[in-house]
Scaffold this motif. Structure first.
Motif, PDB file in Angstrom:
ATOM      1  N   CYS A 286      -2.135  11.163  -2.373  1.00  0.00           N
ATOM      2  CA  CYS A 286      -1.377   9.903  -2.396  1.00  0.00           C
ATOM      3  C   CYS A 286      -0.178   9.948  -1.460  1.00  0.00           C
ATOM      4  CB  CYS A 286      -0.911   9.603  -3.825  1.00  0.00           C
ATOM      5  SG  CYS A 286      -2.229   9.179  -4.972  1.00  0.00           S
ATOM      6  N   VAL A 287       0.549  11.055  -1.477  1.00  0.00           N
ATOM      7  CA  VAL A 287       1.732  11.181  -0.623  1.00  0.00           C
ATOM      8  C   VAL A 287       1.339  11.167   0.854  1.00  0.00           C
ATOM      9  CG1 VAL A 287       3.610  12.739   0.046  1.00  0.00           C
ATOM     10  CG2 VAL A 287       3.091  12.383  -2.368  1.00  0.00           C
ATOM     11  N   LEU A 288       0.271  11.874   1.212  1.00  0.00           N
ATOM     12  CA  LEU A 288      -0.156  11.935   2.609  1.00  0.00           C
ATOM     13  C   LEU A 288      -0.633  10.570   3.111  1.00  0.00           C
ATOM     14  CD1 LEU A 288      -2.053  15.359   2.664  1.00  0.00           C
ATOM     15  CD2 LEU A 288       0.168  14.825   3.695  1.00  0.00           C
TER      16      LEU A 288
ATOM     17  N   ILE B 253       0.822  -1.202   0.000  1.00  0.00           N
ATOM     18  CA  ILE B 253       0.000   0.000   0.000  1.00  0.00           C
ATOM     19  C   ILE B 253       0.862   1.261   0.000  1.00  0.00           C
ATOM     20  CG2 ILE B 253      -0.332   0.320   2.492  1.00  0.00           C
ATOM     21  CD1 ILE B 253      -3.325   0.727   1.867  1.00  0.00           C
ATOM     22  N   ILE B 254       2.009   1.222   0.673  1.00  0.00           N
ATOM     23  CA  ILE B 254       2.903   2.391   0.687  1.00  0.00           C
ATOM     24  C   ILE B 254       3.515   2.599  -0.691  1.00  0.00           C
ATOM     25  CG2 ILE B 254       5.083   3.293   1.598  1.00  0.00           C
ATOM     26  CD1 ILE B 254       4.370   1.895   4.266  1.00  0.00           C
ATOM     27  N   ILE B 255       4.027   1.533  -1.292  1.00  0.00           N
ATOM     28  CA  ILE B 255       4.625   1.645  -2.628  1.00  0.00           C
ATOM     29  C   ILE B 255       3.569   2.052  -3.643  1.00  0.00           C
ATOM     30  CG2 ILE B 255       5.711   0.333  -4.493  1.00  0.00           C
ATOM     31  CD1 ILE B 255       7.071  -1.358  -2.311  1.00  0.00           C
ATOM     32  N   GLY B 256       2.359   1.464  -3.532  1.00  0.00           N
ATOM     33  CA  GLY B 256       1.299   1.781  -4.479  1.00  0.00           C
ATOM     34  C   GLY B 256       0.920   3.252  -4.460  1.00  0.00           C
ATOM     35  N   PHE B 257       0.651   3.798  -3.271  1.00  0.00           N
ATOM     36  CA  PHE B 257       0.256   5.204  -3.174  1.00  0.00           C
ATOM     37  C   PHE B 257       1.414   6.136  -3.571  1.00  0.00           C
ATOM     38  CE2 PHE B 257      -3.422   3.997  -0.437  1.00  0.00           C
ATOM     39  CZ  PHE B 257      -4.384   4.728  -1.110  1.00  0.00           C
ATOM     40  N   SER B 258       2.633   5.793  -3.172  1.00  0.00           N
ATOM     41  CA  SER B 258       3.781   6.636  -3.518  1.00  0.00           C
ATOM     42  C   SER B 258       3.980   6.690  -5.034  1.00  0.00           C
ATOM     43  CB  SER B 258       5.048   6.104  -2.844  1.00  0.00           C
ATOM     44  OG  SER B 258       4.910   6.109  -1.438  1.00  0.00           O
TER      45      SER B 258
ATOM     46  N   GLU C 205       2.103  -3.884  10.386  1.00  0.00           N
ATOM     47  CA  GLU C 205       1.930  -5.020   9.481  1.00  0.00           C
ATOM     48  C   GLU C 205       0.991  -6.031  10.135  1.00  0.00           C
ATOM     49  OE1 GLU C 205       1.436  -7.006   6.692  1.00  0.00           O
ATOM     50  OE2 GLU C 205       3.113  -5.693   6.175  1.00  0.00           O
ATOM     51  N   THR C 206       0.040  -6.552   9.350  1.00  0.00           N
ATOM     52  CA  THR C 206      -0.950  -7.485   9.882  1.00  0.00           C
ATOM     53  C   THR C 206      -0.801  -8.893   9.319  1.00  0.00           C
ATOM     54  OG1 THR C 206      -2.524  -6.816   8.143  1.00  0.00           O
ATOM     55  CG2 THR C 206      -2.625  -5.630  10.241  1.00  0.00           C
TER      56      THR C 206
ATOM     57  N   TYR D 196       0.993   8.361   6.144  1.00  0.00           N
ATOM     58  CA  TYR D 196       0.206   7.910   7.299  1.00  0.00           C
ATOM     59  C   TYR D 196       0.379   6.407   7.519  1.00  0.00           C
ATOM     60  CZ  TYR D 196      -3.753   6.823  10.297  1.00  0.00           C
ATOM     61  OH  TYR D 196      -4.521   6.361  11.327  1.00  0.00           O
ATOM     62  N   VAL D 197       0.265   5.627   6.452  1.00  0.00           N
ATOM     63  CA  VAL D 197       0.415   4.170   6.591  1.00  0.00           C
ATOM     64  C   VAL D 197       1.807   3.820   7.120  1.00  0.00           C
ATOM     65  CG1 VAL D 197       0.434   1.978   5.343  1.00  0.00           C
ATOM     66  CG2 VAL D 197      -1.274   3.708   4.781  1.00  0.00           C
ATOM     67  N   TYR D 198       2.819   4.517   6.625  1.00  0.00           N
ATOM     68  CA  TYR D 198       4.197   4.259   7.067  1.00  0.00           C
ATOM     69  C   TYR D 198       4.374   4.533   8.560  1.00  0.00           C
ATOM     70  CZ  TYR D 198       9.259   4.725   7.486  1.00  0.00           C
ATOM     71  OH  TYR D 198      10.561   4.598   7.890  1.00  0.00           O
TER      72      TYR D 198
END
Length: 517
Positions: free
Chosen positions: A453-455, A349-354, A466-467, A459-461
């Protein structure tokens, strides 16, 4: 009633992919998630024909053609009313899944698709634009229900080592739905003027298959045991899905979750928002679900042809360019599905949004410079493909999966209502506003999506753990260890003697210094 199995701490409850588990996943996704993706993209290729139908019908009724602004509003409403229906459909999800179960809600919701298909299929014959708009609204109702219920159902029937893989299967079907609409919308197939009512009403085919077959599959075992206290039914369902007779380890994990619940009753939305113990989870669901739609992906799906026109792609090439982007998004979805259990939820999700944010900035740069640098139009196409690929690798499915994973059984329906309603509200906002935003801001409108996307990635980072391979109880314990936000720690408050203004000032100073410490 059968007795509860003894608890032996945190066992690693795992399982393998059985045919019943895979079949239930594919069937639920085919009749629900596929339709969501299809309805996102189905109005893109016949846009010219639908507008012409609206124009001709208006002229016959009122003796004059509608203004260009009115025609834009009517078409924008046709596009975005799907999301408005989804918003309305997301509200009763908690009530429906509690009353009818996860499987039962999916089966019953297919009746909405048949009604919508009839309305849209006969709209041209009856010369009624209202039937198109109402049909789109009803398909939105169906998707609003299913977009929450499908990941809830799959998250509850899957062993935790397969939850990520099975949880992203619906996102692949969303991509397949978009791709199907793009292929069927080609001029050689259903992209001609006379076929658009049939094109819109094809949604009844996947719904028919789901209605015929899905009710033969068991209900969620977690729902049967924890909410209905049906040990026998839960045991039989687990044996069906997992393909083994000894399911005591899975039952033990469910009993552990049930014992951890303060109440076996499903809580309401208001109770969820007031519950300080899940405030970080609730905020996380809000951020990732709104970010999913405000990332710009809906603008890409709804208005692909328009975006490519602004990028300078020749008109005859646009439908085939669009199909190419659809094929890439399916491949990206498959890549995310087969890597999520290795990489985890957070990296995807972090790589995707970035990556999506980077590509949104790239579109702005390309559109600004394409007047002087002709090859920049190809950069625009590459960035559109990048946004779609980045979205399908993670943000397309992970938010729904994480909504299931971040909450225990009693909170999960309310969490899906909150996440789903904000998801659809953001979807409606982008679908309706984007044509006007594009007209007023031009190329710079994509910078808004870039910032979102950056914000979200940041936030996720910083916040979401991790789940992967964790039970619902273990995930709840990770969040419980965090300090609640919007509250002052109890250790920061000190008792001071009553006095005048000076005492009050000293009290405030002590509180401030203690909070910083």
């Amino acid at each position: 009633m059968e007795g509860k199995p003894a608890l032996h701490g945190h066992q690693r409850v795992t399982g393998h992919l059985t045919f019943p588990l895979l079949a239930a996943t594919l069937l639920a996704s085919f009749g629900s998630s596929l339709l969501y993706g299809y309805n996102l993209a189905v109005v893109n290729s016949p846009a010219v024909h639908i507008k012409a139908f609206y124009n001709a019908t208006w002229s016959q009724r009122y003796g004059q053609s509608p203004s260009q602004d009115l025609l834009t509003v009517m078409y924008s409403l046709t596009v975005s009313v799907f999301a408005l229906g989804g918003l309305v459909g997301s509200f009763p999800v908690g009530m429906l899944v509690t009353r009818y179960g996860r499987n039962g809600t999916l089966v019953r919701s297919t009746l909405l698709v048949f009604l919508a298909g009839v309305l849209m299929g006969f709209s041209r014959y009856l010369k009624s634009p209202e039937m198109v708009i109402l049909g789109r609204f009803i398909t939105g109702l169906h998707s609003g229900i299913c977009l929450s219920v499908v990941p809830m159902y799959l998250g509850e029937i899957a062993p935790k080592n397969l939850r990520g893989f099975l949880g992203l299967v619906p996102s692949i079907f969303i991509c397949l739905g978009v791709f199907s609409a793009q292929v069927l919308g080609l001029p050689e197939l259903l992209g001609e003027d006379g076929y658009w009512p049939l094109f819109l009403s094809l949604v009844v085919i996947p719904a028919s298959l789901q209605l015929l077959l899905l009710h033969w599959f068991p209900e969620s075992p977690r729902y049967l045991l924890i909410e209905k206290n049906n040990v026998r039914g839960a045991t039989d369902a687990l044996r069906w899905f997992l393909g083994k007779d000894d399911v005591r380890d899975v039952l033990e994990e469910m009993w552990e979750e049930q014992c951890s619940l303060s109440s076996l009753e499903t809580i309401s939305i208001w109770q969820l928002l007031q519950d300080g113990s899940v405030r970080w989870q609730t905020l996380s669901v809000v951020v990732i679900n709104m970010g999913m739609q405000l990332s710009g992906i809906d603008a890409i799906w709804f208005y692909t042809n328009t975006i490519f026109q602004h990028a300078g792609i020749p008109g005859p090439e646009i439908p085939y360019t669009t199909v190419g982007t659809g094929a890439i998004e399916v491949l990206a979805g498959l890549l995310g599905c087969f890597t999520i259990e290795k990489l985890g939820r957070r990296p995807l999700i972090i790589i995707g949004f970035s990556f999506m944010g980077f590509c949104c900035a790239g579109i702005t740069l390309a559109l600004v410079l394409q007047a002087t640098v002709p090859w920049m139009r190809y950069l625009s196409v590459a960035c559109v493909i990048g946004i779609i690929a980045g979205f399908c690798m993670g943000p397309a499915g992970v938010p729904f999966l994480m909504t299931a994973e971040l909450f225990k059984q009693s909170h999960r329906p309310a969490a899906y209502i909150v996440g789903g309603s904000l998801n659809w509200l953001s979807n409606f906002t982008v679908g309706f506003i984007f044509p006007f935003l594009q007209t007023s801001a031009g190329a710079f409108c994509y910078l808004v999506f870039c910032g979102v996307c950056v914000l979200v990635a940041l936030y996720v980072y910083l916040i979401i753990p991790e789940t992967k391979n964790k039970t619902f109880v273990e995930i709840s314990q990770i969040f419980a260890a965090r300090r609640p936000f919007l509250t002052v720690p109890a250790s920061a408050v000190k008792m001071v003697p009553l006095g005048g203004y000076g005492a009050l000032e000293n009290s405030s100073l002590e509180l401030s210094e203690s909070s910083r410490a």
